[in-house]
Design a protein around this motif. Sequence first.
Motif: not given
Length: 66
Positions: A1-5, A30-35, A52-53
């Motif tokens: 499960v992935r959930r961006p802010d 940065h890798r997390q945001v790329k995902e 963006y981070v």
Amino acid sequence: VRRPDRVMIDGQRAVVIDYKFGHTKNDIHHRQVKEYIALIRDMGKYSKIEGYVWYIALGEAEKVII
């Protein structure tokens, strides 16, 4: 499960923001945001996706380059 802010949508454009509250930067952020960007791209609905981070404690935002 992935959930961006936060994901903001404007027509064909999507902007992903991931908030970080610590005092250190890390490449994994940065890798997390790329995902997140890849998952949104796979949806096939948005032609332009940015990420963006945002380091809250440092008062800095960094654009994620894909």
